[in-house]
Scaffold this motif. Sequence first.
Motif, short mmCIF file in Angstrom:
data_model
loop_
_atom_site.label_atom_id
_atom_site.label_comp_id
_atom_site.label_asym_id
_atom_site.label_seq_id
_atom_site.Cartn_x
_atom_site.Cartn_y
_atom_site.Cartn_z
N ILE A 14 0.83 -1.20 0.00
CA ILE A 14 0.00 0.00 0.00
C ILE A 14 0.87 1.25 0.00
N ALA A 15 0.37 2.27 -0.71
CA ALA A 15 1.01 3.60 -0.70
C ALA A 15 2.48 3.54 -1.04
N TYR A 75 2.16 11.06 11.20
CA TYR A 75 1.40 10.90 9.97
C TYR A 75 2.08 11.54 8.75
N GLU A 80 -1.26 6.82 4.90
CA GLU A 80 -1.57 6.41 3.52
C GLU A 80 -1.28 7.52 2.52
N ASP A 81 -1.52 8.77 2.92
CA ASP A 81 -1.33 9.88 2.00
C ASP A 81 0.03 10.54 2.12
N LEU A 85 6.27 7.08 1.96
CA LEU A 85 5.94 6.23 3.11
C LEU A 85 7.24 5.68 3.68
N ARG A 90 3.13 2.05 8.07
CA ARG A 90 1.97 2.92 8.29
C ARG A 90 1.62 2.92 9.77
N ASP A 92 -1.11 4.99 10.65
CA ASP A 92 -2.44 5.57 10.68
C ASP A 92 -3.53 4.51 10.77
N GLY A 96 -1.11 -1.36 10.40
CA GLY A 96 0.19 -0.83 10.03
C GLY A 96 1.27 -1.18 11.02
N MET A 156 -8.61 -1.19 9.07
CA MET A 156 -8.66 -0.96 7.62
C MET A 156 -9.99 -1.43 7.05
N GLU A 160 -9.17 -3.23 1.65
CA GLU A 160 -7.77 -2.85 1.71
C GLU A 160 -6.91 -4.04 2.12
N LEU A 162 -2.78 -5.08 3.45
CA LEU A 162 -1.49 -4.62 3.93
C LEU A 162 -0.63 -5.84 4.11
#
Length: 986
Positions: A14-15, A75, A80-81, A85, A90, A92, A96, A156, A160, A162
């Motif tokens: 992810i990301a 964060y 994710e944003d 990363l 993660r 958030d 994660g 999540m 999604e 991970l």
Amino acid sequence: MKSPFAPPLFANVIAEPIGDRCCSLANRWPTARWMLAFVWLTIGCAAMVSADESNEESFDFFEARIRPVLIEHCYECHAEDSEDLGGSLRLDVKEGWEVGGDSGPAIRPGDPAASELMAAIRYESSEMPPSGKLPDHVVRDFEKWIRDGAADPRLMDEEEQLTSSQPKSFDWEQARKFWAFQPPRSSESPVAFDSDSAIDAYLQRRLDAEGLTATPIASPSVRLRRLAFDLTGLPPDPETLREFQADPSDAHWRRLVDRYLASTQFAEHWARHWMDVARYADSNGSDFNATHHDAWRYRDYLVRSFADDMPIDRMIREQIAGDLMPASSDEDRRDKLVATTFLMIGTKMLSERNKTKLRMDVVDEQLDTVGRAFLGMTFGCARCHDHKFDPITTRDYYAMAGIFRSTRTLHGESQQYVSTWKKTPLPISKKHKESIRAHEQSLQGLEQEIKAVESELKVLAEKTELEGITIDDVDAVREGHWVESTYKSGFVGKGYVHDENRNKGEASIRFAAVLPNAGRYELRVHYNSSGNRASNLPVTVQLNDETHDLVLSQTVPPTTGTYSVLKEFECEAETQSQVTLSNRGTDGYVIADAVQWVQVDGEKDQGESDAAIEQTIAMRTTLTQTLKQLKSQRADWVANAPPPVPTAMALADLPSDEQEDCPIHIRGEVSNLGDIVPRGIPQVFSESTTAFEPLEGSGRLELAQWLTDPDHPLTARVSVNRIWMHLMGEGLVRTVDNFGVRGEKPTHPELLDALTIDFVRNGWRQKRLIRNIVCSDAYSQSMVSDDDPRVSLDPENRWRGRAVRRRISAEAIRDAMLVAAGTLDPSGRENLMDSYATLVSQNNANSKATTKFGLDDPKRTIYLPLIRSEVPPLLANLDAADPDLLVGKRPTTNVPAQALTLIGSPEVRRWAMQTTKRMMKETTDDTQRVRWACAVLFSRDPRPVDDQILQAWLESDVAKAMSSDEERYREWIAAMFASTEFRFLD
């Protein structure tokens, strides 16, 4: 853009990180660096126990105490944003930290002591956040949260996924298919490549494919100005301009090219290009701005190398391992040692107290420099984890790190806790050695003589220790004006004082003592005599309540040694005595040396004692004069010493028993070591072994040989691309320092490979390559206006159908103004940092280096000191290279601040006035002045608008209010200096 080297599961992560941001320790602090470190702390965590998610009280605690801290501090890089990363971690979502990042889970619920996150925020391992430890109550909140099960409601969505981040397994066969790792390929050239039209033929094929036509050849004046600045960094002289305008033939052009290539100015200008990549500076910068006293030798080495057209592969080998290469002469040995300054000159955190960390930071800087300078690869990104985009693993990084870790860069300390480097002696001639040896022997002989005389004087001083009670002038109480002196030898103690024969009646000196025993005492006054001394010196003797007034003539020499006996006195025990000398009513200089009380009522043979003392004092006087002469002779010897042995900032291998392969530093931490990796090269470059076998020394020589192997896919390509960029504005690969996945692919791959093959085949000599490029029609093309259809079809000029306006370098702009002023001194400069001590400035916010050679110095800019953190604003605003960084391509900006800097700079205004005076001397009217200024400043003939601008200015109220013609014309010249036409090449 996803790396083609990613393993099959990589696309599921992810990301995916965005941007080629270097994750080395040096480049990620202070913003996202501490968040990445959360990942570094997670290796070795065991499986986590389940949290009690039904406990609403635990969720409330998380929402109130934990989530806000994560949002504020985590964060940015671990959501994710996030733009990048960090470490694939993660924070958030609950999953994660359960799955973790590159190193596994981050938290063990129920066990704070086993959770690496706690060690980080407690500052027990990596210190997070580095800007300052979290408040104690926040640390306790995290401890309670984890101990209670780490309840976290942030689940999540079902769709999604991970995945656990495991070490990547590169598909090496696929990785090696990337264009940059393939050797240059020969292609069928439209014409013979050694002809001037070969480059044009390659470019024309692409233009035809894109439906574009090339612009015509530019005017002779535009072409010549472009050539002169590109090859020498200086404008063409007006005479050369007139000659080329009269005969713009190809033959004349080639003669000009050869003339410029053979000039010293070419070597200086292109050495400056290399210095950008070498992050050249005359000081260390960073925390301890230490002086690089010998960096100038490396600068001059580069100038000589470009003047001699030294093959680029040889330059690379010498700069990485010159100290390990054989030398044909002392001069060759000097050059090879000096060449390794390339790896010494980067900025370093010299006051870092963790010297193990400092050692690896230096290795990282050297490795990253070699990678980007010669291969266009960002190796530094693999210090903490496998490279995110390129097929460079952490194992590859430490295979190369072991090479530089087995090399001595820093050695010793300049002061407590501050590391420094060892100055390496350079070879000198036999004659020079003999002169130094003879001088040292003579100086040593003088030192021994001085020591012997000083020792003898010490013995004599003990023998002449005055009997009785002596009060020296330094122990007396002075009033008024007295001058200390040692001019005339033969005195007590360290000297004497005199009244300078002035302020009569205002100066006195009082010698006080207690006479312990009852008896008869002799009063002795010590002085030196001369015809200009006082003949009527009043001496007042106070003995308890009795006062005696005496007179001493100092024109008469002392009766014994340095003293005369004034009188004898009968004294009681514990008599308080004071002897006062005054300049009241005196008729010459008053000398005050010492006063002595000697008890004389014994049976001692005073005559014999006085004679011995007088003889000893005479010997002291003679020896004192001898000592003075010897010290004067020593000073002369020191002043006329032969030149010292020159030194360089040079590398050296560590002793063989200290050379070793480097272990992987897990997460880049010096205290967290993994497997030991044999020294060698990255795996992507070899299908067989990557280790250097056999290995002699550190491995730098083997590394240098591998880099310059004619079959290496990158080194020659990178060099050719940079040369093309300096002449054409953009490289065939526009990301000149990054040939990796995140860099751009070549716009003309066949041309790049053809140039590279020809470059290597003809001995890696850049003058030949430069000649081929500047003799092509593509180099001489003209510009077009923005509304030309070709601009819309190829707005970035990727297909090379036209010329584009290019900014002249900051150094060339300054040098061009000196040329216009007629003050440029073309000679070089050595030892430019000799006036600086260990530091160029004190390390505080209010301290600046006192530059001995500033912008107003007449030398070319390459010969001025370049002090880190203190680049002159004039150069910095014109986009001079940042000496802290490796700069393959300088940023090019065109902002109002540049023109304002040029207009407001006191140096520029001075050069404008000098240019004005030169112009006024060589012209008689405005028509001539316009022609003169256009030729000297713009290298072209005047246009009607040029005369209109001058007349409009001269007729303005502002100009008319000025007091002289020189002032009016200076403002006109200064405006031309600040103009776009002066700063850019068409």
